[in-house]
Design an enzyme around this catalytic site. Structure first.
Site, PDB file in Angstrom:
ATOM      1  N   LYS A 104      12.200 -16.672  -8.064  1.00  0.00           N
ATOM      2  CA  LYS A 104      12.127 -15.853  -9.272  1.00  0.00           C
ATOM      3  C   LYS A 104      11.032 -16.441 -10.190  1.00  0.00           C
ATOM      4  O   LYS A 104      10.171 -15.374 -10.888  1.00  0.00           O
ATOM      5  CB  LYS A 104      13.363 -15.402  -9.984  1.00  0.00           C
ATOM      6  N   ASN A 148      -2.383   2.311   5.598  1.00  0.00           N
ATOM      7  CA  ASN A 148      -1.430   1.400   5.372  1.00  0.00           C
ATOM      8  C   ASN A 148      -1.109   0.487   6.429  1.00  0.00           C
ATOM      9  O   ASN A 148      -0.894   1.050   7.664  1.00  0.00           O
ATOM     10  CB  ASN A 148      -0.217   1.843   4.750  1.00  0.00           C
ATOM     11  N   GLY A 149      -1.440  -0.752   6.643  1.00  0.00           N
ATOM     12  CA  GLY A 149      -1.460  -1.413   7.955  1.00  0.00           C
ATOM     13  C   GLY A 149      -2.736  -2.556   8.310  1.00  0.00           C
ATOM     14  O   GLY A 149      -3.554  -2.445   7.140  1.00  0.00           O
ATOM     15  N   GLU A 175      16.181 -19.632  -4.720  1.00  0.00           N
ATOM     16  CA  GLU A 175      16.068 -18.261  -5.278  1.00  0.00           C
ATOM     17  C   GLU A 175      15.466 -18.228  -6.919  1.00  0.00           C
ATOM     18  O   GLU A 175      14.656 -17.562  -7.140  1.00  0.00           O
ATOM     19  CB  GLU A 175      17.354 -17.481  -5.172  1.00  0.00           C
ATOM     20  N   LYS A 184       6.101  -5.358  -3.207  1.00  0.00           N
ATOM     21  CA  LYS A 184       7.271  -5.312  -3.012  1.00  0.00           C
ATOM     22  C   LYS A 184       7.822  -5.135  -1.430  1.00  0.00           C
ATOM     23  O   LYS A 184       8.506  -5.704  -1.152  1.00  0.00           O
ATOM     24  CB  LYS A 184       7.786  -3.879  -3.567  1.00  0.00           C
ATOM     25  N   ARG A 228       4.372  -0.973  -4.630  1.00  0.00           N
ATOM     26  CA  ARG A 228       3.905  -1.295  -3.139  1.00  0.00           C
ATOM     27  C   ARG A 228       2.526  -1.967  -3.016  1.00  0.00           C
ATOM     28  O   ARG A 228       2.148  -2.423  -2.007  1.00  0.00           O
ATOM     29  CB  ARG A 228       3.946  -0.113  -2.308  1.00  0.00           C
ATOM     30  N   HIS A 230      14.450 -38.394  -3.456  1.00  0.00           N
ATOM     31  CA  HIS A 230      13.773 -38.663  -2.508  1.00  0.00           C
ATOM     32  C   HIS A 230      12.318 -38.019  -2.530  1.00  0.00           C
ATOM     33  O   HIS A 230      11.976 -37.171  -1.731  1.00  0.00           O
ATOM     34  CB  HIS A 230      14.234 -38.144  -1.014  1.00  0.00           C
ATOM     35  N   GLU A 234       7.470 -15.972  -8.946  1.00  0.00           N
ATOM     36  CA  GLU A 234       6.908 -14.689  -8.682  1.00  0.00           C
ATOM     37  C   GLU A 234       6.434 -14.016  -9.995  1.00  0.00           C
ATOM     38  O   GLU A 234       5.704 -13.339  -9.933  1.00  0.00           O
ATOM     39  CB  GLU A 234       7.774 -13.624  -8.076  1.00  0.00           C
ATOM     40  N   CYS A 240       0.754  -1.121   0.036  1.00  0.00           N
ATOM     41  CA  CYS A 240       0.089  -0.037  -0.125  1.00  0.00           C
ATOM     42  C   CYS A 240       1.028   1.049   0.024  1.00  0.00           C
ATOM     43  O   CYS A 240       1.901   1.346   0.672  1.00  0.00           O
ATOM     44  CB  CYS A 240      -0.783   0.211   1.050  1.00  0.00           C
ATOM     45  N   TRP A 249      -3.048  -2.672  -1.682  1.00  0.00           N
ATOM     46  CA  TRP A 249      -2.973  -3.907  -1.695  1.00  0.00           C
ATOM     47  C   TRP A 249      -3.477  -4.706  -0.689  1.00  0.00           C
ATOM     48  O   TRP A 249      -3.404  -4.444   0.531  1.00  0.00           O
ATOM     49  CB  TRP A 249      -1.472  -4.402  -1.371  1.00  0.00           C
TER      50      TRP A 249
HETATM   51  C1  G6P Z   1       8.178  -9.499  -0.519  1.00  0.00           C
HETATM   52  C2  G6P Z   1       8.635  -9.377  -1.697  1.00  0.00           C
HETATM   53  C3  G6P Z   1       9.870 -10.061  -1.979  1.00  0.00           C
HETATM   54  C4  G6P Z   1      10.976  -9.860  -0.888  1.00  0.00           C
HETATM   55  C5  G6P Z   1      10.412 -10.152   0.669  1.00  0.00           C
HETATM   56  C6  G6P Z   1      11.282  -9.631   1.489  1.00  0.00           C
HETATM   57  O1  G6P Z   1       7.717 -10.780  -0.309  1.00  0.00           O
HETATM   58  O2  G6P Z   1       7.748  -9.750  -2.656  1.00  0.00           O
HETATM   59  O3  G6P Z   1      10.516 -10.020  -3.361  1.00  0.00           O
HETATM   60  O4  G6P Z   1      12.196 -10.743  -1.221  1.00  0.00           O
HETATM   61  O5  G6P Z   1       9.164  -9.314   0.561  1.00  0.00           O
HETATM   62  O6  G6P Z   1      11.636  -8.314   1.327  1.00  0.00           O
HETATM   63  P1  G6P Z   1      12.542  -7.198   2.069  1.00  0.00           P
HETATM   64  O7  G6P Z   1      12.443  -5.935   1.688  1.00  0.00           O
HETATM   65  O8  G6P Z   1      12.296  -7.388   3.571  1.00  0.00           O
HETATM   66  O9  G6P Z   1      13.844  -7.687   1.624  1.00  0.00           O
END
Ligand code: G6P
Length: 624
Positions: free
Chosen positions: A500, A101-102, A496, A619, A27, A519, A503, A2, A75
C-alpha cells in the site's frame, strides 16, 4: 487496464463516451481519446496524452457531433505516452477508428506484411494501429464497389473476423467506420468486453461501471465472440461466424454505488466501507448450529471436500497477500498443506500437483491476465480450480469450476483495500469448512464464528483510529521510506502494508517477517527509515518485542500496532503506538491491515499524491 467505451444510439455520443471514460479512468490514465461520426459521414477525432480532464478540455475547445462513436483511456504497453499513440487508431484510409485493450503479439510481422503490400501510412508506434490497418485493408478489398449499407456491415464484420484470425495475442476492441452509419463492432479475446443493451441505443465497454448509468442490462462477451451493434439490435457470433445464444444479465450495482459521496477519495470511502463489506462476505455463509461455514458455490460434495489433500492459492498483488494469510489460516484451521504461488510464476512453471490438489485463484477484478493464465493452466492439467472473485461476471468467475464471491461492491481506488479484507474473511470460511471436516471441534468452530461475527463492529473501532494515524502520517511525512514487520498471521500484513505504501506514496517500502530483520535488513535501519511492527498481544508478541529492541538499539523509529497488554510493554520502546481491539490470531489480520491502509492513505495525501490514480499503476492488469 485500458478502458473502452462505445456508443450507438440517438443521443449525442460524445458526452456519453466522456462520462464512461471518467468512470473507467481507474483502468488506465496516461492518455485518452475518442472518435465520433457526424451526419455528414465525417470521422471526428480528439485525443491527447494526459488525463480524461485534458480530453474534456480539448472537447470544449473543439466539440464533435454525432450519435455513434468509440473512446479509450490508455495504460501504455507498446509505444510512449504521446498524442499519436493515444487511441483511437485508424486504418490507412483514415475512415476506420479502433480502440483496443490487450497486446497484439505478432504486430511486427503484420506491420511488415502491410508495409510490403504498399501501406506506408502508419502514424503511431502501437500494436493497435496495425490491427486497424489490417481490418481496413480487408474491408476495402471486399467492399470496393458496395454502396448498400447492410452489405457494408456484412463486409465489415467479415473483415474483422478475418483480421482477428490472424492475430496472436489478446484484445478487447471496439471500432466504427465513417462509411457505415450507426454501426459498431466489438470483439474480445483475453480482455474483457461487455455489451450494454439499451432502448434504441446500445453500448460497448470494458467494464459495466462505464455504462451502468444508462442501462443495467448487459451481455458479458466470451473469448472469440464478435458482436455487431446497431441502434436497435445486436448480433453475437464466433470468429468463425457461427451465431449462438447469449444471456442478458442484470448488473448487480447501480450508478449510485460507484459515486465517491462525501469522501475525498475512493480509497478512503472503500476503507470505511469495510464493516459492511466484511459482513457481506460472510452473509448467509455461517452456520452457528453446525459450527461451520456453508459455501455452496464451491460446487463440491462432502466426500470431494474431504478428499482434498493439498491447496494452492494463487493471485497477484494484494490478492496474493490475502492468499498468504490464507496459507496460515488453512494450515492452522484445517491442517491441509497449503502453498501460495504468484500467478505469473505458477502459470509457466511445472508445479507438481497431486491428485488431491485443489487450486484457488484469488482476484478482485476477475480479469488479471496472469491469474487467468494460472486458472487456465490449472484447469488444462485437469485440476479442480475455484475462484475467489469480486466481479461476478468476470472471466475468472465464469471459467472457474466454482468459487466464492466477495460481494464487496465495486472497488474503484487503484490500491485494493476492501477486497483484501473480504478475501481474508472468505479464506477463513474456507479454513473453517475444511477444518470442521477434519480436526476442528464444534467448540473451536463456534469460537471462530463468534470472532468472525464480531469483526464488523471491531472494524468500526479500528476506523476511529484514523485521526491518530493521520497525525502519525504528518509527523513522518519526510521519511525516505518505511519497513514493515510482522510474524505468523501478520507477516503477510507486513507485505500488504508495504505494498500500500509503495503504491500510493511512491516511498521505498518493504515487508518482512520480523525475525528476518537480523539477516540483512538491519543494515538499513537509520533515523529516517521508520519500522512499522504489527505486534498484537499474541503468542509471538515477546519475539516481536525483541526485534523492536534491535531496531531501537540502532536508532530506528518504531511505529507499533498492538493489542491488549502490548501497549504497556511498548510504552518506553515504540515512538508511536496504535492499539487494536483484542481478537484471536486467525481474525487479527482483518483488523491489523486497516491502520496500514490508513497510514498509506494519509501519508499519500500529506505528500499530495494522486491517491486513487497512482502513477504507472492500473486497477486491473489485463496484460502479462
Ligand atoms: C494490480 C493492482 C493491485 C491488485 C492486483 C491484482 O496490480 O494494482 O492493486 O492487487 O492488480 O488484481 P486483482 O483484480 O486480480 O485482485
Amino acid at each position: 487496464m485500458c478502458g473502452i467505451v462505445g456508443y450507438v444510439g440517438r443521443a449525442k455520443a460524445a458526452p456519453i463516451l466522456l462520462d464512461g471514460l471518467r468512470r473507467l479512468e481507474y483502468r488506465g490514465y496516461d492518455s485518452a481519446g475518442l472518435a465520433v461520426v457526424n451526419g455528414r459521414h465525417e470521422l471526428q477525432t480528439r485525443k491527447c496524452a494526459g488525463r480524461i480532464a485534458a480530453l474534456a478540455k480539448l472537447m470544449v475547445k473543439k466539440p464533435v457531433s454525432g450519435s455513434f462513436g468509440v473512446s479509450h483511456t490508455r495504460w501504455a504497453t507498446h509505444g510512449k505516452v504521446t498524442n499519436e499513440n493515444a487511441h483511437p487508431h485508424f486504418d490507412a484510409s483514415g475512415k476506420l477508428a479502433l480502440v483496443h485493450n490487450g497486446v497484439i503479439e505478432n504486430y511486427q510481422t503484420l506491420r511488415e506484411e502491410l508495409i510490403s503490400g504498399g501501406d506506408t501510412n502508419f502514424r503511431s508506434e502501437t500494436d493497435t494501429e496495425v490491427l486497424a490497418h489490417l481490418i481496413g485493408k480487408l474491408y476495402d478489398e471486399s467492399c470496393a464497389t458496395t454502396v448498400d449499407t447492410p452489405q457494408k456491415k456484412a463486409h465489415m464484420l467479415e473483415a474483422v473476423r478475418a483480421a482477428l484470425q490472424r492475430v496472436i495475442g489478446t484484445y478487447g476492441i471496439a471500432l466504427i467506420h465513417s462509411d457505415v452509419p450507426e454501426f459498431m463492432i466489438g470483439a474480445r479475446r483475453g480482455s474483457p468486453l461487455v455489451l450494454g443493451v439499451g432502448k434504441g441505443e446500445n453500448f460497448l465497454a470494458s467494464d459495466v461501471s462505464a455504462i451502468v448509468a444508462y442501462t443495467r442490462d448487459a451481455v458479458y462477451l466470451n473469448d472469440f465472440d464478435v458482436v455487431a451493434v446497431d441502434r436497435e439490435k445486436f448480433e453475437i457470433s464466433s470468429l468463425a461466424g457461427e451465431t449462438g445464444d447469449h444471456q442478458v444479465s442484470k448488473v448487480e450495482f447501480t450508478a449510485e454505488d460507484i459515486k465517491k459521496g462525501d469522501y475525498a477519495h475512493y480509497m478512503l470511502k472503500e476503507i470505511f466501507e469495510q464493516p459492511g463489506t466484511v459482513r457481506d462476505a460472510m452473509r448467509g455463509r455461517l452456520s452457528p448450529e453446525e459450527c461451520t461455514a456453508r459455501l455452496g458455490g464451491l460446487n463440491m460434495t462432502p466426500p470431494q471436500l474431504r478428499d482434498v489433500g493439498r491447496i494452492i492459492l494463487t493471485g497477484c498483488g494484494t490478492a496474493l497477500h490475502a492468499g498468504r494469510v490464507g496459507e496460515y489460516l488453512i494450515e492452522a484451521l484445517a491442517n491441509i498443506p497449503t502453498e501460495v504461488e504468484y500467478a505469473s510464476e505458477f502459470r509457466h512453471r511445472n508445479t507438481p500437483l497431486t491428485r488431491e490438489t485443489l487450486v484457488f485463484t484469488i482476484s478482485q477484478s476477475g480479469e488479471t491476465a496472469d491469474t487467468l493464465g494460472a486458472l487456465r493452466e490449472s484447469r488444462r492439467k485437469g485440476f479442480r480450480t475455484l475462484g475467489i472473485c469480486n466481479n461476478v461476471a468476470s472471466t475468472i468467475a465464469r471459467e472457474s469450476d466454482g468459487g466464492v464471491y466477495m460481494h464487496a461492491g465495486p472497488e474503484i481506488g487503484v490500491a485494493a483495500t476492501k477486497s483484501f479484507t473480504s478475501q481474508v474473511v472468505i479464506l477463513t470460511l474456507i479454513g473453517l469448512l475444511f477444518g470442521r471436516m477434519r480436526t476442528l471441534s464444534t467448540a473451536e468452530g463456534s469460537r471462530i464464528i463468534e470472532s468472525l461475527e464480531a469483526l464488523p463492529e471491531q472494524i468500526e473501532t479500528v476506523l476511529k483510529l484514523s485521526d491518530q494515524i493521520k497525525e502519525i502520517a504528518k509527523k513522518y511525512a519526510d521519511v525516505t521510506g518505511m519497513l514493515f514487520f510482522g510474524r505468523q498471521f501478520n507477516f503477510p500484513i507486513a507485505l500488504e502494508g508495504a505494498l500500500k505504501m509503495k503504491e500510493i506514496t511512491y516511498l521505498f517500502a518493504e515487508g518482512h517477517p520480523s525475525a528476518e530483520l537480523k539477516h540483512g535488513i538491519i543494515a538499513l535501519i537509520r533515523p529516517d527509515l521508520p519500522s512499522v511492527f504489527i505486534a498484537p498481544d499474541d503468542g509471538v508478541f515477546s519475539k516481536n518485542l525483541n526485534n523492536i529492541e534491535q531496531v531501537k538499539a540502532r536508532k530506528g523509529p518504531v511505529i507499533a500496532l498492538t493489542s491488549g497488554n502490548g501497549a504497556s510493554q511498548l510504552k518506553t520502546l515504540a515512538n508511536e503506538i496504535v492499539t487494536l481491539p483484542e481478537a484471536p490470531d486467525c481474525v487479527m489480520p482483518v483488523l491489523s491491515v486497516i491502520p496500514l491502509q490508513l497510514l498509506a492513505y494519509h501519508l499519500a495525501v500529506e505528500l499530495r499524491r494522486d491517491v486513487d490514480k497512482p502513477r504507472n499503476l492500473a486497477k486491473s492488469v489485463t496484460v502479462e
